[in-house]
Scaffold this motif. Structure first.
Motif, PDB file in Angstrom:
ATOM      1  N   THR A  41       0.826  -1.196   0.000  1.00  0.00           N
ATOM      2  CA  THR A  41       0.000   0.000   0.000  1.00  0.00           C
ATOM      3  C   THR A  41       0.864   1.252   0.000  1.00  0.00           C
ATOM      4  OG1 THR A  41      -0.184  -0.022   2.409  1.00  0.00           O
ATOM      5  CG2 THR A  41      -1.954  -1.084   1.167  1.00  0.00           C
ATOM      6  N   VAL A  42       0.356   2.267  -0.710  1.00  0.00           N
ATOM      7  CA  VAL A  42       1.032   3.549  -0.812  1.00  0.00           C
ATOM      8  C   VAL A  42      -0.010   4.630  -0.560  1.00  0.00           C
ATOM      9  CG1 VAL A  42       2.283   5.099  -2.382  1.00  0.00           C
ATOM     10  CG2 VAL A  42       2.644   2.628  -2.537  1.00  0.00           C
ATOM     11  N   ILE A 117      -7.496   1.668  -5.731  1.00  0.00           N
ATOM     12  CA  ILE A 117      -7.366   2.982  -5.111  1.00  0.00           C
ATOM     13  C   ILE A 117      -8.639   3.193  -4.298  1.00  0.00           C
ATOM     14  CG2 ILE A 117      -7.013   5.451  -5.487  1.00  0.00           C
ATOM     15  CD1 ILE A 117      -6.316   3.390  -8.424  1.00  0.00           C
ATOM     16  N   TRP A 118      -8.489   3.537  -3.023  1.00  0.00           N
ATOM     17  CA  TRP A 118      -9.663   3.706  -2.169  1.00  0.00           C
ATOM     18  C   TRP A 118      -9.431   4.810  -1.157  1.00  0.00           C
ATOM     19  CZ3 TRP A 118      -5.922   0.135  -1.291  1.00  0.00           C
ATOM     20  CH2 TRP A 118      -5.430  -0.005   0.012  1.00  0.00           C
ATOM     21  N   GLU A 119     -10.558   5.312  -0.645  1.00  0.00           N
ATOM     22  CA  GLU A 119     -10.528   6.315   0.415  1.00  0.00           C
ATOM     23  C   GLU A 119     -10.917   5.627   1.710  1.00  0.00           C
ATOM     24  OE1 GLU A 119     -13.623   9.647   1.529  1.00  0.00           O
ATOM     25  OE2 GLU A 119     -12.424  10.282  -0.211  1.00  0.00           O
ATOM     26  N   ASP A 120     -10.077   5.774   2.729  1.00  0.00           N
ATOM     27  CA  ASP A 120     -10.398   5.119   4.001  1.00  0.00           C
ATOM     28  C   ASP A 120     -11.377   5.958   4.817  1.00  0.00           C
ATOM     29  OD1 ASP A 120      -8.943   7.075   5.419  1.00  0.00           O
ATOM     30  OD2 ASP A 120      -7.226   5.765   5.794  1.00  0.00           O
ATOM     31  N   GLU A 121     -11.709   5.464   5.991  1.00  0.00           N
ATOM     32  CA  GLU A 121     -12.702   6.114   6.838  1.00  0.00           C
ATOM     33  C   GLU A 121     -12.268   7.491   7.327  1.00  0.00           C
ATOM     34  OE1 GLU A 121      -9.963   3.569   9.129  1.00  0.00           O
ATOM     35  OE2 GLU A 121     -11.296   3.105   7.471  1.00  0.00           O
ATOM     36  N   TRP A 126      -5.564   5.715  -0.606  1.00  0.00           N
ATOM     37  CA  TRP A 126      -4.540   4.667  -0.652  1.00  0.00           C
ATOM     38  C   TRP A 126      -4.537   4.014  -2.020  1.00  0.00           C
ATOM     39  CZ3 TRP A 126      -1.282   4.026   3.385  1.00  0.00           C
ATOM     40  CH2 TRP A 126      -1.660   4.593   4.601  1.00  0.00           C
ATOM     41  N   LEU A 127      -3.381   3.545  -2.422  1.00  0.00           N
ATOM     42  CA  LEU A 127      -3.231   2.750  -3.640  1.00  0.00           C
ATOM     43  C   LEU A 127      -2.588   1.439  -3.204  1.00  0.00           C
ATOM     44  CD1 LEU A 127      -1.925   3.879  -7.069  1.00  0.00           C
ATOM     45  CD2 LEU A 127      -0.996   1.848  -5.988  1.00  0.00           C
ATOM     46  N   GLY A 128      -3.155   0.325  -3.627  1.00  0.00           N
ATOM     47  CA  GLY A 128      -2.627  -0.970  -3.227  1.00  0.00           C
ATOM     48  C   GLY A 128      -2.552  -1.928  -4.394  1.00  0.00           C
ATOM     49  N   TYR A 129      -1.593  -2.850  -4.302  1.00  0.00           N
ATOM     50  CA  TYR A 129      -1.436  -3.863  -5.345  1.00  0.00           C
ATOM     51  C   TYR A 129      -0.808  -5.117  -4.750  1.00  0.00           C
ATOM     52  CZ  TYR A 129       3.344  -1.954  -5.481  1.00  0.00           C
ATOM     53  OH  TYR A 129       4.601  -1.519  -5.152  1.00  0.00           O
ATOM     54  N   ASN A 130      -0.980  -6.230  -5.451  1.00  0.00           N
ATOM     55  CA  ASN A 130      -0.416  -7.504  -5.009  1.00  0.00           C
ATOM     56  C   ASN A 130       1.105  -7.455  -5.040  1.00  0.00           C
ATOM     57  OD1 ASN A 130      -2.780  -9.050  -4.542  1.00  0.00           O
ATOM     58  ND2 ASN A 130      -3.030  -9.337  -6.740  1.00  0.00           N
ATOM     59  N   ASP A 131       1.714  -7.864  -3.946  1.00  0.00           N
ATOM     60  CA  ASP A 131       3.166  -7.943  -3.858  1.00  0.00           C
ATOM     61  C   ASP A 131       3.630  -9.139  -4.687  1.00  0.00           C
ATOM     62  OD1 ASP A 131       5.835  -8.283  -3.126  1.00  0.00           O
ATOM     63  OD2 ASP A 131       5.445  -7.952  -0.988  1.00  0.00           O
ATOM     64  N   PRO A 132       4.485  -8.927  -5.693  1.00  0.00           N
ATOM     65  CA  PRO A 132       4.967 -10.060  -6.495  1.00  0.00           C
ATOM     66  C   PRO A 132       5.615 -11.164  -5.651  1.00  0.00           C
ATOM     67  CG  PRO A 132       5.437  -8.029  -7.633  1.00  0.00           C
ATOM     68  CD  PRO A 132       4.943  -7.650  -6.249  1.00  0.00           C
ATOM     69  N   ALA A 133       6.238 -10.811  -4.539  1.00  0.00           N
ATOM     70  CA  ALA A 133       6.827 -11.838  -3.658  1.00  0.00           C
ATOM     71  C   ALA A 133       5.726 -12.731  -3.071  1.00  0.00           C
ATOM     72  CB  ALA A 133       7.634 -11.182  -2.542  1.00  0.00           C
ATOM     73  N   ALA A 162       1.686   7.676  -9.558  1.00  0.00           N
ATOM     74  CA  ALA A 162       0.254   7.972  -9.451  1.00  0.00           C
ATOM     75  C   ALA A 162      -0.101   8.644  -8.137  1.00  0.00           C
ATOM     76  CB  ALA A 162      -0.552   6.677  -9.597  1.00  0.00           C
ATOM     77  N   SER A 163       0.678   8.400  -7.085  1.00  0.00           N
ATOM     78  CA  SER A 163       0.303   8.874  -5.765  1.00  0.00           C
ATOM     79  C   SER A 163       0.992  10.164  -5.326  1.00  0.00           C
ATOM     80  CB  SER A 163       0.583   7.779  -4.730  1.00  0.00           C
ATOM     81  OG  SER A 163       1.964   7.488  -4.691  1.00  0.00           O
ATOM     82  N   LYS A 164       2.005  10.581  -6.027  1.00  0.00           N
ATOM     83  CA  LYS A 164       2.753  11.807  -5.643  1.00  0.00           C
ATOM     84  C   LYS A 164       2.199  13.031  -6.322  1.00  0.00           C
ATOM     85  CE  LYS A 164       6.150   9.683  -3.357  1.00  0.00           C
ATOM     86  NZ  LYS A 164       5.688   8.982  -2.277  1.00  0.00           N
TER      87      LYS A 164
END
Length: 164
Positions: A41-42, A117-121, A126-133, A162-164
């Motif tokens: 997450t970023v 990409i979602w807005e928390d409470e 936040w932007l999140g993606y599956n960790d390749p590891a 995308a997030s900066k």
């Protein structure tokens, strides 16, 4: 006495397990919790829509195919429900995805790549993606370390742009 010892041992085990669970599944969207879930997450400086727009632009500029963009909040509204802004961008490139699938075909369930990409409470985006590891472990991927390293770097750069 044996019953008491067994009950005490069971209670101690439950206490330990509940504390271990709480340590790994805390509240909120922390990097540690996300890592436990195989999610990187970023935090974004932009709204959900602006972050998704920026992500889509950077992906296209890097030769990625953007297959679709799903606005989950709009979908929820269609059925009379409310959902904070939540968008999913699905993208990929067969030049990169195919070699990974050749190493472990089951990884195709997790491809093409996705970024959520979602807005928390608290109103934070936040932007999140599956960790390749995580995918490597999940699918027992062997012989693709160089490609996975490349994917890890690219996903990190896309998320940062995308997030900066």
């Amino acid at each position: 006495m044996k019953v008491f010892t067994r009950v005490f041992a069971l209670a101690a085990s439950l206490f330990f397990a509940s504390n271990l669970f709480a340590a790994h599944h805390g509240n909120g969207h922390t990097q540690d919790k996300a890592k436990a879930d195989g999610l990187v997450t970023v935090k974004s400086s932009h709204s959900v829509a602006d972050t998704a727009d920026k992500l889509e632009a950077v992906l296209k500029s890097k030769g990625m195919t953007v297959f679709t963009r799903i606005n989950h909040a709009a979908g929820a509204k269609k059925v009379g429900k409310e959902l904070r802004p939540t968008e999913l961008v699905i993208f990929g490139n067969p030049k990169i995805g195919t070699p990974i699938m050749q190493c472990a075909q089951s990884v195709a369930i997790d491809l093409p790549q996705k970024m959520l990409i979602w807005e928390d409470e608290k109103g934070v985006t936040w932007l999140g993606y599956n960790d390749p590891a995580h995918l490597k472990e999940r699918h027992n991927i062997e012989g693709c370390d160089a490609v996975l390293k490349k994917v890890t770097g690219a996903l990190g750069k896309f998320a940062a742009a995308a997030s900066k």
